[in-house]
Each structure stands twice: as structure tokens, then as C-alpha cells.
Design a protein around this motif. Structure first.
Motif, short mmCIF file in Angstrom:
data_model
loop_
_atom_site.label_atom_id
_atom_site.label_comp_id
_atom_site.label_asym_id
_atom_site.label_seq_id
_atom_site.Cartn_x
_atom_site.Cartn_y
_atom_site.Cartn_z
N LYS A 101 0.86 -1.18 0.00
CA LYS A 101 0.00 0.00 0.00
C LYS A 101 0.89 1.23 0.00
CE LYS A 101 -3.79 2.21 2.28
NZ LYS A 101 -4.81 2.15 3.30
N LEU A 102 0.56 2.17 -0.88
CA LEU A 102 1.29 3.43 -0.98
C LEU A 102 0.26 4.54 -0.89
CD1 LEU A 102 3.90 5.01 -1.62
CD2 LEU A 102 3.34 4.76 -4.01
N VAL A 103 0.13 5.17 0.27
CA VAL A 103 -0.88 6.16 0.58
C VAL A 103 -2.26 5.58 0.27
CG1 VAL A 103 -1.63 8.55 0.35
CG2 VAL A 103 0.78 8.01 0.14
N ARG A 104 -2.86 5.86 -0.90
CA ARG A 104 -4.17 5.30 -1.26
C ARG A 104 -4.06 4.15 -2.24
NH1 ARG A 104 -5.50 11.18 -2.56
NH2 ARG A 104 -4.48 10.45 -4.43
N ASP A 105 -2.96 4.04 -2.95
CA ASP A 105 -2.81 3.07 -4.03
C ASP A 105 -2.43 1.68 -3.49
OD1 ASP A 105 -3.27 5.27 -5.62
OD2 ASP A 105 -1.14 5.61 -5.99
N LEU A 106 -2.76 0.65 -4.26
CA LEU A 106 -2.43 -0.72 -3.91
C LEU A 106 -1.70 -1.39 -5.06
CD1 LEU A 106 -5.82 -1.93 -2.39
CD2 LEU A 106 -3.74 -1.45 -1.14
N ILE A 107 -0.73 -2.24 -4.73
CA ILE A 107 -0.03 -3.07 -5.70
C ILE A 107 -0.08 -4.48 -5.14
CG2 ILE A 107 2.13 -3.52 -6.90
CD1 ILE A 107 2.84 -0.56 -6.29
N ILE A 108 -0.69 -5.40 -5.89
CA ILE A 108 -0.89 -6.76 -5.41
C ILE A 108 -0.37 -7.75 -6.44
CG2 ILE A 108 -2.62 -8.45 -4.72
CD1 ILE A 108 -4.14 -5.60 -3.98
N PHE A 109 0.51 -8.64 -5.99
CA PHE A 109 1.05 -9.72 -6.81
C PHE A 109 0.34 -11.00 -6.41
CE2 PHE A 109 4.42 -6.59 -6.55
CZ PHE A 109 4.88 -6.53 -7.85
N THR A 110 -0.31 -11.65 -7.37
CA THR A 110 -0.95 -12.94 -7.10
C THR A 110 -0.23 -14.01 -7.92
OG1 THR A 110 -2.58 -12.91 -8.89
CG2 THR A 110 -3.17 -11.75 -6.87
N ASP A 111 -0.69 -15.25 -7.78
CA ASP A 111 -0.07 -16.32 -8.56
C ASP A 111 -0.49 -16.28 -10.02
OD1 ASP A 111 -2.69 -17.01 -7.95
OD2 ASP A 111 -2.26 -19.15 -7.83
N LYS A 112 -1.49 -15.46 -10.36
CA LYS A 112 -1.98 -15.39 -11.73
C LYS A 112 -1.76 -14.04 -12.42
CE LYS A 112 -5.72 -18.63 -10.75
NZ LYS A 112 -5.08 -19.85 -10.90
N ARG A 113 -1.64 -12.96 -11.63
CA ARG A 113 -1.55 -11.63 -12.25
C ARG A 113 -1.01 -10.58 -11.28
NH1 ARG A 113 -7.98 -10.06 -12.27
NH2 ARG A 113 -8.44 -11.21 -10.38
N LEU A 114 -0.78 -9.40 -11.82
CA LEU A 114 -0.38 -8.22 -11.06
C LEU A 114 -1.56 -7.26 -11.10
CD1 LEU A 114 1.60 -6.15 -9.79
CD2 LEU A 114 2.30 -5.59 -12.10
N ILE A 115 -2.00 -6.81 -9.93
CA ILE A 115 -3.14 -5.90 -9.85
C ILE A 115 -2.64 -4.59 -9.28
CG2 ILE A 115 -5.42 -5.49 -8.85
CD1 ILE A 115 -5.62 -8.58 -8.52
N VAL A 116 -2.84 -3.49 -10.02
CA VAL A 116 -2.46 -2.16 -9.56
C VAL A 116 -3.73 -1.34 -9.46
CG1 VAL A 116 -1.10 -0.10 -10.06
CG2 VAL A 116 -0.22 -2.35 -10.69
N ILE A 117 -3.98 -0.80 -8.28
CA ILE A 117 -5.16 0.04 -8.05
C ILE A 117 -4.66 1.45 -7.77
CG2 ILE A 117 -7.19 0.44 -6.62
CD1 ILE A 117 -7.21 -2.59 -6.12
N ASP A 118 -4.96 2.36 -8.67
CA ASP A 118 -4.55 3.75 -8.56
C ASP A 118 -5.79 4.57 -8.23
OD1 ASP A 118 -3.26 6.16 -8.71
OD2 ASP A 118 -3.21 6.21 -10.89
N LYS A 119 -5.96 4.90 -6.97
CA LYS A 119 -7.15 5.66 -6.54
C LYS A 119 -6.88 7.15 -6.69
CE LYS A 119 -8.77 2.35 -3.16
NZ LYS A 119 -9.10 2.15 -1.75
N GLN A 120 -7.65 7.76 -7.54
CA GLN A 120 -7.57 9.21 -7.72
C GLN A 120 -8.55 9.88 -6.76
OE1 GLN A 120 -5.62 11.02 -9.87
NE2 GLN A 120 -4.55 9.16 -10.40
N GLY A 121 -8.45 11.16 -6.63
CA GLY A 121 -9.38 11.89 -5.78
C GLY A 121 -10.81 11.77 -6.29
N VAL A 122 -11.74 11.94 -5.38
CA VAL A 122 -13.16 11.77 -5.74
C VAL A 122 -13.64 12.97 -6.51
CG1 VAL A 122 -15.48 11.46 -4.82
CG2 VAL A 122 -13.53 10.35 -3.74
#
Length: 59
Positions: free
Chosen positions: A38-59
Motif C-alpha cells: 500500500k502506498l498512501v491510497r494506491d495498492l499493488i498486489i502480486f498474485t499467482d496469476k496476475r499483477l493488480i495495480v489500483i490507482d485511486k484518484q481523488g473523488v
């Protein structure tokens, strides 16, 4: 990870359970989480099948 560390780009680890809670509806039940950061609001997740990057922008 503190506020200053997050602003400077230092990502902190989060647990697999916390990552699964944030990815309800996105992650498969058969998918295992290897690493999650976790980086402030963003998430970086490594799974056994893929890489998931969640970039949360302001509302």
C-alpha cells in the motif's frame, strides 16, 4: 509506513486478509496473494496469476 514515508514513495506491506477485503469482486477464490503493498491510497498486489495495480484518484 508513515505519512512522510508514503509521500516519499515508500510502500508498506499489507496482510493477505486486508488485501482480500479490498479486492472483493476482483480477485478469484482460487487466486493466492503472494505480495501486497500500500502506498498512501494506491495498492499493488502480486498474485499467482496476475499483477493488480489500483490507482485511486481523488473523488
Amino acid at each position: 509506513m508513515g505519512l512522510i514515508g508514503g509521500l516519499l514513495g515508500n510502500a508498506g506491506n499489507i496482510s493477505e486478509n486486508e488485501a482480500r477485503k479490498k479486492l472483493v469482486g476482483v480477485i478469484l477464490e482460487t487466486e493466492t496473494i503472494d505480495l501486497a503493498f500500500k502506498l498512501v491510497r494506491d495498492l499493488i498486489i502480486f498474485t499467482d496469476k496476475r499483477l493488480i495495480v489500483i490507482d485511486k484518484q481523488g473523488v
